[in-house]
Design an enzyme around this catalytic site. Structure first.
Site, PDB file in Angstrom:
ATOM      1  N   ASP A 260       0.843  -1.202   0.000  1.00 51.28           N
ATOM      2  CA  ASP A 260       0.000   0.000   0.000  1.00 51.28           C
ATOM      3  C   ASP A 260       0.874   1.246   0.000  1.00 51.28           C
ATOM      4  OD1 ASP A 260      -1.132  -2.251   1.895  1.00 51.28           O
ATOM      5  OD2 ASP A 260      -2.860  -1.245   1.004  1.00 51.28           O
TER       6      ASP A 260
ATOM      7  N   ASP B 127     -10.785  -4.249  -1.874  1.00 58.15           N
ATOM      8  CA  ASP B 127      -9.807  -3.873  -0.866  1.00 58.15           C
ATOM      9  C   ASP B 127     -10.459  -2.940   0.151  1.00 58.15           C
ATOM     10  OD1 ASP B 127      -6.549  -2.187  -1.029  1.00 58.15           O
ATOM     11  OD2 ASP B 127      -7.740  -2.918   0.645  1.00 58.15           O
TER      12      ASP B 127
ATOM     13  N   GLY C  25      -6.176  -6.891   5.405  1.00 63.42           N
ATOM     14  CA  GLY C  25      -5.047  -6.510   6.254  1.00 63.42           C
ATOM     15  C   GLY C  25      -5.368  -6.809   7.701  1.00 63.42           C
TER      16      GLY C  25
HETATM   17  O1  LIG Z   1      -5.508   0.051   1.288  1.00 62.12           O
HETATM   18  C1  LIG Z   1      -6.234   0.245   2.221  1.00 62.12           C
HETATM   19  C2  LIG Z   1      -6.762   1.548   2.499  1.00 62.12           C
HETATM   20  O2  LIG Z   1      -6.139   2.510   1.712  1.00 62.12           O
HETATM   21  C3  LIG Z   1      -6.692  -0.793   3.170  1.00 62.12           C
HETATM   22  O3  LIG Z   1      -7.930  -1.184   2.739  1.00 62.12           O
HETATM   23  C4  LIG Z   1      -5.799  -1.976   3.265  1.00 62.12           C
HETATM   24  O4  LIG Z   1      -5.336  -2.334   2.039  1.00 62.12           O
HETATM   25  C5  LIG Z   1      -6.569  -3.130   3.847  1.00 62.12           C
HETATM   26  O5  LIG Z   1      -6.921  -2.773   5.132  1.00 62.12           O
HETATM   27  P1  LIG Z   1      -8.043  -3.563   5.984  1.00 62.12           P
HETATM   28  O6  LIG Z   1      -9.310  -2.836   5.756  1.00 62.12           O
HETATM   29  O7  LIG Z   1      -8.100  -4.969   5.484  1.00 62.12           O
HETATM   30  O8  LIG Z   1      -7.532  -3.477   7.387  1.00 62.12           O
END
Ligand SMILES: O=C(CO)[C@@H](O)[C@H](O)COP(=O)(O)O
Length: 226
Positions: free
Chosen positions: A38, A178, A200
């Protein structure tokens, strides 16, 4: 479209950035399919994370495909650095580049796969004429910038409509989602048509442990997508 299989894709946001290499090894052992980095610049999104050099230094710790999610302004100015860093796929936001068609084809010209991401408010019509320049489409199910946010279920009709658009164009490319993907939300996203699921906070905080959390998401998504 049926040929696209379910892939579980960890976001590195929850990782220990001081020990990213070992976290990448843990993720590969846990059975994930590819890794999403990210990249955030503090302008396109409020948060600031890392750049291509961190990805380059991470390359030696994993044999999995790397994708760079560029949440940055004017990504066209720096695409080559992410491909040189070892990214197999580069994701740019439709909202962040003036000439999206050119930018997507620049990525392909550098030898990587290209993908476009849409923020929740951005309509599918913004990418209607560039789908043939994409190897994947990412539908954000949160407003980008931070992990641990709530899943926006209103994106599911958007996912389903995108699936129809791709089928009508006979484009057999994955739909990735995502943001807020967890055992409670993954089935809705998969049922709508998402096949690549970025997670994540859910997989890293699961009481089951990383491997079982990945397997749980995969099983729920595969069942829901049938
Ligand atoms: O990229 C982003 C936000 O910009 C996130 O969405 C992460 O990539 C994943 O985060 P979780 O929501 O799974 O904690």
């Amino acid at each position: 479209m049926a040929s696209e299989r379910i892939q579980i894709v960890p976001s590195v946001l929850p990782c220990d950035f001081g020990a990213l290499g070992s976290d990448l090894e843990r993720l590969e052992d846990a059975g994930v399919d590819k890794i999403q980095f990210d990249v955030m610049d503090g302008h396109f999104v409020p948060n600031l994370t890392f750049g291509a050099d961190v990805i380059k230094s991470s390359r030696k710790y994993s044999s999995l495909p790397f994708e760079a999610h560029l949440m940055i302004e004017a990504p066209e100015n720096t695409l080559e650095r992410y491909v040189d860093a070892g990214c197999d796929l580069v994701i740019v936001h439709a909202e962040a580049t003036t000439h999206l068609h050119r930018t997507l084809n620049q990525i392909r010209g550098l030898g990587a796969k290209s993908a476009v991401a849409l923020n929740p408010a951005t309509p599918l019509c913004d990418i209607e004429y560039v789908l043939t320049s994409c190897d994947m489409v990412l539908i954000m199910t949160v407003n980008p910038g931070f992990g641990g946010q709530a899943y926006i279920a209103e994106m599911e009709p958007k996912i389903a409509r995108l699936k129809e658009m791709l089928e009508s164009l006979k484009l057999d490319i994955p739909i990735e989602v995502d943001g807020g993907i967890s055992p409670k939300t993954v089935e809705g996203a998969a049922r709508a048509g998402a096949t690549h699921l970025v997670s994540g906070s859910s997989i890293f905080s699961s009481p089951l442990g990383l491997k079982a959390a990945v397997a749980e998401l995969r099983e729920l998504a595969e069942t829901a997508s049938k």
